[in-house]
Design a protein around this motif. Structure first.
Motif, PDB file in Angstrom:
ATOM      1  N   ARG A   1     -16.915 -13.436  -3.196  1.00  0.00           N
ATOM      2  CA  ARG A   1     -15.896 -13.490  -3.832  1.00  0.00           C
ATOM      3  C   ARG A   1     -15.340 -14.987  -3.865  1.00  0.00           C
ATOM      4  NH1 ARG A   1      -9.916 -11.460  -2.339  1.00  0.00           N
ATOM      5  NH2 ARG A   1      -8.797 -11.885  -4.314  1.00  0.00           N
ATOM      6  N   CYS A  24     -14.840 -17.571  -7.165  1.00  0.00           N
ATOM      7  CA  CYS A  24     -13.719 -18.323  -7.389  1.00  0.00           C
ATOM      8  C   CYS A  24     -13.982 -19.797  -7.314  1.00  0.00           C
ATOM      9  CB  CYS A  24     -12.461 -17.914  -6.222  1.00  0.00           C
ATOM     10  SG  CYS A  24     -11.966 -16.332  -6.380  1.00  0.00           S
ATOM     11  N   THR A  72      -9.342 -14.258   2.737  1.00  0.00           N
ATOM     12  CA  THR A  72      -9.009 -13.416   1.672  1.00  0.00           C
ATOM     13  C   THR A  72      -7.586 -13.663   1.284  1.00  0.00           C
ATOM     14  OG1 THR A  72     -10.487 -11.637   2.810  1.00  0.00           O
ATOM     15  CG2 THR A  72      -8.674 -10.877   1.385  1.00  0.00           C
ATOM     16  N   GLN A  73      -6.597 -14.211   2.157  1.00  0.00           N
ATOM     17  CA  GLN A  73      -5.388 -14.233   1.617  1.00  0.00           C
ATOM     18  C   GLN A  73      -5.247 -15.646   0.689  1.00  0.00           C
ATOM     19  OE1 GLN A  73      -2.643 -15.630   4.693  1.00  0.00           O
ATOM     20  NE2 GLN A  73      -0.679 -15.108   3.810  1.00  0.00           N
ATOM     21  N   ASP A 131      -6.587 -14.053  -2.462  1.00  0.00           N
ATOM     22  CA  ASP A 131      -5.563 -13.266  -3.141  1.00  0.00           C
ATOM     23  C   ASP A 131      -4.416 -14.058  -4.231  1.00  0.00           C
ATOM     24  OD1 ASP A 131      -6.895 -10.924  -2.445  1.00  0.00           O
ATOM     25  OD2 ASP A 131      -5.532 -10.606  -0.626  1.00  0.00           O
ATOM     26  N   GLN A 132      -4.362 -15.323  -3.363  1.00  0.00           N
ATOM     27  CA  GLN A 132      -3.078 -16.042  -4.006  1.00  0.00           C
ATOM     28  C   GLN A 132      -3.772 -16.826  -5.219  1.00  0.00           C
ATOM     29  OE1 GLN A 132      -2.340 -18.981  -0.886  1.00  0.00           O
ATOM     30  NE2 GLN A 132      -1.103 -17.626   0.223  1.00  0.00           N
ATOM     31  N   GLU A 166      -6.436 -15.399  -7.362  1.00  0.00           N
ATOM     32  CA  GLU A 166      -6.456 -14.576  -8.616  1.00  0.00           C
ATOM     33  C   GLU A 166      -5.877 -12.877  -8.194  1.00  0.00           C
ATOM     34  OE1 GLU A 166     -10.505 -13.647  -8.890  1.00  0.00           O
ATOM     35  OE2 GLU A 166     -10.536 -12.586  -6.829  1.00  0.00           O
ATOM     36  N   GLY A 167      -4.973 -12.823  -7.038  1.00  0.00           N
ATOM     37  CA  GLY A 167      -4.505 -11.585  -7.038  1.00  0.00           C
ATOM     38  C   GLY A 167      -5.468 -10.609  -6.155  1.00  0.00           C
ATOM     39  N   ALA A 168      -4.795  -9.379  -5.805  1.00  0.00           N
ATOM     40  CA  ALA A 168      -5.768  -8.604  -4.789  1.00  0.00           C
ATOM     41  C   ALA A 168      -6.985  -7.992  -5.550  1.00  0.00           C
ATOM     42  CB  ALA A 168      -4.821  -7.563  -4.145  1.00  0.00           C
ATOM     43  N   THR A 169      -8.084  -7.933  -4.669  1.00  0.00           N
ATOM     44  CA  THR A 169      -9.165  -7.252  -5.328  1.00  0.00           C
ATOM     45  C   THR A 169      -8.891  -5.719  -5.430  1.00  0.00           C
ATOM     46  OG1 THR A 169     -10.616  -8.503  -3.705  1.00  0.00           O
ATOM     47  CG2 THR A 169     -11.595  -6.503  -4.706  1.00  0.00           C
ATOM     48  N   TRP A 170      -9.293  -5.304  -6.690  1.00  0.00           N
ATOM     49  CA  TRP A 170      -9.308  -4.012  -7.110  1.00  0.00           C
ATOM     50  C   TRP A 170     -10.681  -3.148  -7.141  1.00  0.00           C
ATOM     51  CZ3 TRP A 170      -9.554  -8.000 -10.412  1.00  0.00           C
ATOM     52  CH2 TRP A 170     -10.467  -7.932 -11.523  1.00  0.00           C
TER      53      TRP A 170
END
Length: 568
Positions: free
Chosen positions: A513, A517, A556-557, A560-561, A563-567
């Protein structure tokens, strides 16, 4: 029936978990502590153990042995009369007496035991302790580190909140410091250190030397060399040290061949004489905090264990060190044995005990001997290269890559050591592996060396030469363990660890991931993500599970900042 045993330098004790609590078992004399002493009655050939043996120390010094725990794992025979005993054989006699007393008190045979050892015991010392248990006819369910046992005795395992404790364990002959963290039913040892040659006996020696100096010419060299007089002086020093626990002054008085020798000490003078020993107590405490990555104010409690912690000089020194009073909620002489009894209850899966997971650390670094080429092409041999470093949470598996030193080298020798010194000669040799390599220019052939180590001291060494596929393996464990029924289970458990953390699915997913990114971003944002990706990659190479978990959460944090949390 499984029991818990504190095999001490000065005294030993045995406990059991029953009726929902840990309790100590009295010996045949009704005492909870049994002196770790063995004496031989040459007239009858009988071996005496415990108080009867200790009382003969000053009258029959050549037939009596004490403080042999200090020499566990060493080929240091003790001669009692015409018979010779190794330290583990003397320890086995003490363990057998404790087991017999327990069986008599409980009314049923005792066949299994949890035996405590100093956290700073090395591989040879732990194996010698296990052998002592086997010689005593006991199945050793586990060797439990003494500070961890003390934590169980204090009820730390019943705490719900996350807490950090330092256990300061000063016994008759050994000194341990451990930093423990408790969270969600887990007691994790963060760091252990200590000194296997420091204890109450050394404080006695300070008094003995001061007494000898005060007597001057009154004691001739011949008198000082007499073992009977030496033992009387040693006993007087022990009594004086104990008197200084409660009083401001004490005296050593010895009568020898119708002549009296006496010298007095004040508590302040004794503290001044012990300044060197108190410094030796301070250094392991600082090292344990440093290895655990903690400051003193990050500890919830300072727990004191071991009979020698009763000395006011030790308590004052620790109070000054931390700026607060240590806890004395449990009898320091009994804490370790009570904790061993709690662990015995956990082993027996007693329903009254809340499920708790105990993790421990590797007390010494484990690694191999290597050679290094320095400036000007000079080669330095006998260099220690750690693979599993001290205070790594175990079970653990770590890998390092080495390369050949010489052109057309056909073989690589890998001596295996345990210790902290840069020079292998100062460490403890555990074994050696030889591996064939193909002829090639110097440094071109890589050799992967993996160490896997479990909580009971089983060490597996795996060597792989990727160029040829050559593999070699060495298992280092006690012979009794290697032939035991659970040996294969333990090896299978270690096999599950033999994967590099970067290959774990959860870490591969985060790395993939982050790489995506990085490719999707530009400028400062790309640089920012790249920095965090490099940091996590570096953390993975260090192979520390706790550090990897924190590093993964941090990366991970960041993502998340971005692209947003993983779904899913």
């Amino acid at each position: 029936m499984i029991i818990g045993i504190d095999l001490g330098t000065t005294n030993s004790a045995v406990g059991v978990w029953r009726d929902g609590k840990a309790e100590l078992i009295p010996n045949s004399l009704g005492h909870l502590l049994t002196p770790s002493a063995v004496s031989l009655d040459e007239t009858t050939g009988e071996v005496l153990v415990g108080l009867a043996a200790r009382e003969r120390q000053s009258t029959h010094p050549d037939l009596t042995a004490t403080a042999f725990k200090r020499y566990m794992g060493a080929s240091r025979p003790t001669k009692l009369g015409k018979r010779t005993f190794l330290p583990e054989e003397l320890s086995a006699l003490v363990l057998r007496r404790l087991a017999d007393d327990a069986a008599a008190h409980l009314g049923q045979p005792v066949t299994e035991a949890v035996i405590t050892v100093p956290a700073y015991f090395n591989d040879k010392q732990r194996k010698a302790t296990r052998r002592a248990g086997e010689l005593a006819g006991l199945k050793v369910e586990r060797l439990l580190n003494e500070p961890t046992a003390a934590a169980l005795a204090y009820g730390i395992h019943e705490l719900d909140d996350e807490s950090r404790f330092l256990v300061f364990d000063l016994g008759g002959g050994t000194f341990d410091v451990s930093v423990l963290e408790i969270f969600e039913g887990v007691i994790e040892v963060r760091a252990s250190t200590g000194d296997n040659r420091l204890g109450g006996e050394d404080f006695n020696q300070v008094l003995i030397e001061a007494f000898g100096k005060a007597m001057g010419d009154r004691l001739s060299p011949a008198q000082r060399a007499d073992p009977h007089l030496r033992e009387r002086i040693r006993a007087a020093a022990e009594r004086a040290r104990r008197a200084l626990t409660d009083g401001a002054a004490a005296s050593m008085a010895v009568t020898w061949k119708d002549e009296s020798f006496e010298h007095g000490f004040t508590a302040d003078a004794f503290e001044e004489m012990c300044s060197g020993l108190l410094t030796r107590l301070r250094d392991p405490v600082l090292r344990a905090l440093r290895d655990a990555g903690l400051r003193a104010d990050g500890l919830q409690e300072i727990v004191m264990v071991g009979g020698a912690t009763r000395m006011p000089v030790v308590r004052r020194s620790l109070t000054r060190m931390f700026g607060r009073f240590p806890s004395n909620a449990v009898d320091p002489d009994q804490a370790v044995a009570l904790g061993a009894a709690v662990q015995a209850g956990l082993k027996a899966r007693d329903t009254a005990l809340k499920e708790v997971v105990l993790t421990d650390v590797c007390p010494y670094s484990l690694g191999v001997e290597i050679s290094e080429r320095g400036p000007g092409g000079m080669v330095r041999h006998g260099v220690f290269s750690p693979i599993i470093e001290r205070n790594t949470v175990i079970p653990a598996s770590r890998i390092q890559v080495y390369s050949t030193m010489e052109a057309n080298q056909r073989q690589v020798k890998l001596p295996i050591y345990q210790g902290e010194s840069r020079a292998v000669i100062d460490n403890i040799r555990l074994g050696e592996l030889d591996v064939a390599v193909p002829a090639a220019p110097a440094g071109e052939i890589a050799i992967e060396v993996r160490f896997s180590y479990d909580i009971n001291g089983l060490l597996e060494v795996d060597v792989h030469v990727p160029k040829t596929g050559e593999r070699r393996e060495l298992v280092i464990a006690d012979e009794d363990v290697m032939s035991g029924p659970d040996f294969q289970k333990r090896r299978e458990a270690l096999a599950a660890l033999k994967h590099h953390p970067r290959d774990a699915d959860v870490n591969r997913a985060v790395l993939a991931r982050a790489a995506r990114c990085y490719e999707d971003s530009l400028g400062d944002q790309r640089h920012f993500i790249g920095q965090h990706l490099d940091r996590f990659t570096f953390i993975l190479e260090r192979q520390d599970p706790r550090e990897i978990e924190h590093g993964r959460a941090e990366l991970t944090q960041v993502l998340d900042q971005f692209e947003g949390a993983t779904w899913l």
